[in-house]
Design an enzyme around this catalytic site. Structure first.
Site, PDB file in Angstrom:
ATOM      1  N   SER A 144       0.812  -1.220   0.000  1.00  0.00           N
ATOM      2  CA  SER A 144       0.000   0.000   0.000  1.00  0.00           C
ATOM      3  C   SER A 144       0.843   1.265   0.000  1.00  0.00           C
ATOM      4  CB  SER A 144      -0.949   0.003   1.205  1.00  0.00           C
ATOM      5  OG  SER A 144      -0.239  -0.229   2.402  1.00  0.00           O
ATOM      6  N   HIS A 195       1.657   4.535   4.861  1.00  0.00           N
ATOM      7  CA  HIS A 195       0.936   5.225   3.790  1.00  0.00           C
ATOM      8  C   HIS A 195       1.491   6.628   3.566  1.00  0.00           C
ATOM      9  CE1 HIS A 195      -2.765   2.482   4.676  1.00  0.00           C
ATOM     10  NE2 HIS A 195      -1.773   1.834   4.101  1.00  0.00           N
TER      11      HIS A 195
END
Length: 313
Positions: A144, A195
């Site tokens: 991610s 992230h």
């Protein structure tokens, strides 16, 4: 290598179904390779997750630097894999066609490692700022972080788009930041620092020095092509010369002079007659301008005599 002992994984089956709907022939090679690699390592992980996840404690203190390479390509469960790979599928299709396969593969390789480094730097800063050593133990896996970086690149290369987030229009410029905060509140177990690291690396590429550094490192490798520059028939040849500057094609009027096809044919015949004398000499009217050339005007009688001499040859 340890094979997963699980039943039917709904997320994996849904991912394979989505890939089949897109069609393997429609997925660029590097994007398809990343999908296959992540699926393969999900089914056949090299090590247990506890031995591949990335943390400051493991990578820095215990010198397990190989986790920088392993962590991005392992996933916690099938739904973790599904959401990441569906995102990779669409981002990869758009970006790989834009940047070409070799450069896109280069970006994936660099981002996978660099995001891990930035992640650990952020965790160390949290330890210092909050005086909480537990952040050194936070261990993360998954693709991610790279996807957030690719989202920044996708928004950079496709500006002006508007995304809908819970019915609210969000400019693509801010979409990654909104998604970062939203995911943290919707799913608190996700790695906020991981992230955020992806977004920061994406900004380093689009707004910082990272792209120039990558170009400089790849300058001596012949099969790397310059990203972001339009390619056409001529650039395949002139691109090897450093002094060549790409120019947009001229307007169609520059080539035709605004004439119809019939008028162009008539002008071509007149040009042929005016350029060639029957003794083998050619007329020199000076350097011709670029584009369609209009010959000097001749009288009808002169044109008639030229045609007669041509047929008398």
């Amino acid at each position: 290598m340890e094979r997963r002992q699980r039943g039917v994984s709904a997320g994996l089956l849904l991912l394979l179904y989505q890939i089949s709907q897109v069609g393997l022939q429609n997925i660029p090679s590097v994007t398809l390779g990343v999908l296959v690699l992540n699926i393969f390592l999900f089914l056949n992980p090299l090590r247990p997750l506890s031995e591949v996840c990335l943390s400051v404690n493991e990578a820095v203190h215990r010198k397990n630097w190989q986790r920088l390479l392993l962590a991005p390509f392992h996933h916690a469960d099938d739904w973790h894999l599904y959401y990441n790979m569906i995102s990779m599928l669409w981002k990869g299709i758009m970006l790989e066609r834009k940047l070409k396969s070799i450069w896109f593969a280069y970006i994936i390789a660099v981002f996978s490692v660099l995001i891990g480094v930035v992640y650990m730097v952020l965790e160390v800063l949290l330890v210092i700022i909050l005086d909480d050593p537990s952040y050194e133990m936070n261990c993360g896996v998954g693709f991610s972080g790279v996807l957030f970086a690719l989202k920044v690149l996708n928004n950079h290369y496709n500006p002006g788009r508007v995304s809908s987030f819970f019915g609210l229009p969000i400019s693509s410029k801010y979409a990654c930041w909104v998604e970062l905060v939203a995911i943290h509140f919707i799913s608190p177990g996700t790695s906020f620092a991981g992230h955020l690291s992806g977004i920061l690396v994406g900004l380093m590429y689009t707004m910082g020095p990272l792209k120039k550094i990558m170009r400089a490192c790849a300058a001596g490798i012949s099969f790397f092509t310059e990203p972001d520059r339009p390619r056409d028939y001529y650039s395949e040849y002139y691109g090897y010369y450093p002094d060549y500057q790409y120019r947009a094609p001229r307007n169609y009027f520059d080539y035709t002079g605004g004439l119809t096809e019939e008028e162009q044919l008539e002008r071509a015949v007149l040009n042929s007659l005016n350029e060639r004398d029957f003794g083998g000499r050619t007329h020199n009217y000076g350097q011709r301008p670029y584009g369609f050339w209009f010959p000097p005007e001749n009288s009808e009688e002169d044109m008639r005599r030229r045609r007669l001499r041509r047929f008398d040859r």
